[in-house]
Design a protein around this motif. Sequence first.
Motif, PDB file in Angstrom:
ATOM      1  N   VAL A   8       9.827  20.236 -16.932  1.00  0.00           N
ATOM      2  CA  VAL A   8      11.107  19.518 -17.334  1.00  0.00           C
ATOM      3  C   VAL A   8      12.312  20.606 -17.139  1.00  0.00           C
ATOM      4  O   VAL A   8      11.882  21.719 -17.179  1.00  0.00           O
ATOM      5  N   GLN A  19      13.519  25.646 -15.648  1.00  0.00           N
ATOM      6  CA  GLN A  19      12.546  24.994 -15.608  1.00  0.00           C
ATOM      7  C   GLN A  19      11.592  25.263 -16.477  1.00  0.00           C
ATOM      8  O   GLN A  19      11.342  26.515 -16.622  1.00  0.00           O
ATOM      9  N   VAL A  47      14.939   9.183 -14.279  1.00  0.00           N
ATOM     10  CA  VAL A  47      14.935  10.442 -15.231  1.00  0.00           C
ATOM     11  C   VAL A  47      15.832   9.922 -16.431  1.00  0.00           C
ATOM     12  O   VAL A  47      16.326   8.856 -16.350  1.00  0.00           O
ATOM     13  N   LEU A  82      17.172  18.239 -22.496  1.00  0.00           N
ATOM     14  CA  LEU A  82      16.118  18.172 -21.340  1.00  0.00           C
ATOM     15  C   LEU A  82      16.447  17.036 -20.589  1.00  0.00           C
ATOM     16  O   LEU A  82      17.014  15.815 -20.661  1.00  0.00           O
ATOM     17  N   VAL A  84      14.227  14.955 -18.371  1.00  0.00           N
ATOM     18  CA  VAL A  84      12.793  14.539 -17.976  1.00  0.00           C
ATOM     19  C   VAL A  84      12.734  13.430 -16.874  1.00  0.00           C
ATOM     20  O   VAL A  84      13.396  12.633 -17.019  1.00  0.00           O
ATOM     21  N   SER A  93       6.846  14.515 -15.877  1.00  0.00           N
ATOM     22  CA  SER A  93       7.175  15.597 -15.393  1.00  0.00           C
ATOM     23  C   SER A  93       8.158  15.295 -14.270  1.00  0.00           C
ATOM     24  O   SER A  93       8.248  14.182 -14.003  1.00  0.00           O
ATOM     25  N   LEU A  94       9.202  16.190 -14.168  1.00  0.00           N
ATOM     26  CA  LEU A  94      10.125  15.906 -13.021  1.00  0.00           C
ATOM     27  C   LEU A  94       9.209  16.259 -11.953  1.00  0.00           C
ATOM     28  O   LEU A  94       8.698  17.163 -11.683  1.00  0.00           O
TER      29      LEU A  94
END
Length: 113
Positions: A8, A19, A47, A82, A84, A93-94
């Motif tokens: 993230v 990151q 997101v 954050l 995400v 996870s991105l």
Amino acid sequence: MAENTLSVLKIAPGQRPQQVEIDNDLKALQQAVGGSIAAVYPFADPVAIICNDEGKLMGLPLNRALRDEDGQMYDAVAGDFLVVGLGEEDFASLSPEMAQKYEQLFHQPEAFL
């Protein structure tokens, strides 16, 4: 199946996005933002912003502005937050593309100018 760790973006006031890898559990998310969490979904992308639910009440430093499609600020995030990804029913996870996009979006530490 949920991921055990998430990749993230962590964004602290006055700093560029980083990151980071974070455990995919409530405790780790709370530690990352310094308290109870709130998830905000201000973007069309899959997101979320996870921030401290009481950040403004606690007087945490204002971090970044949230803007509408016209660039008008409608809210601000206080304290660390954050970015995400969103999975089918949980945080994820991105993707590299989303990480890059939001790293550029929040690149300027002086986001209120």
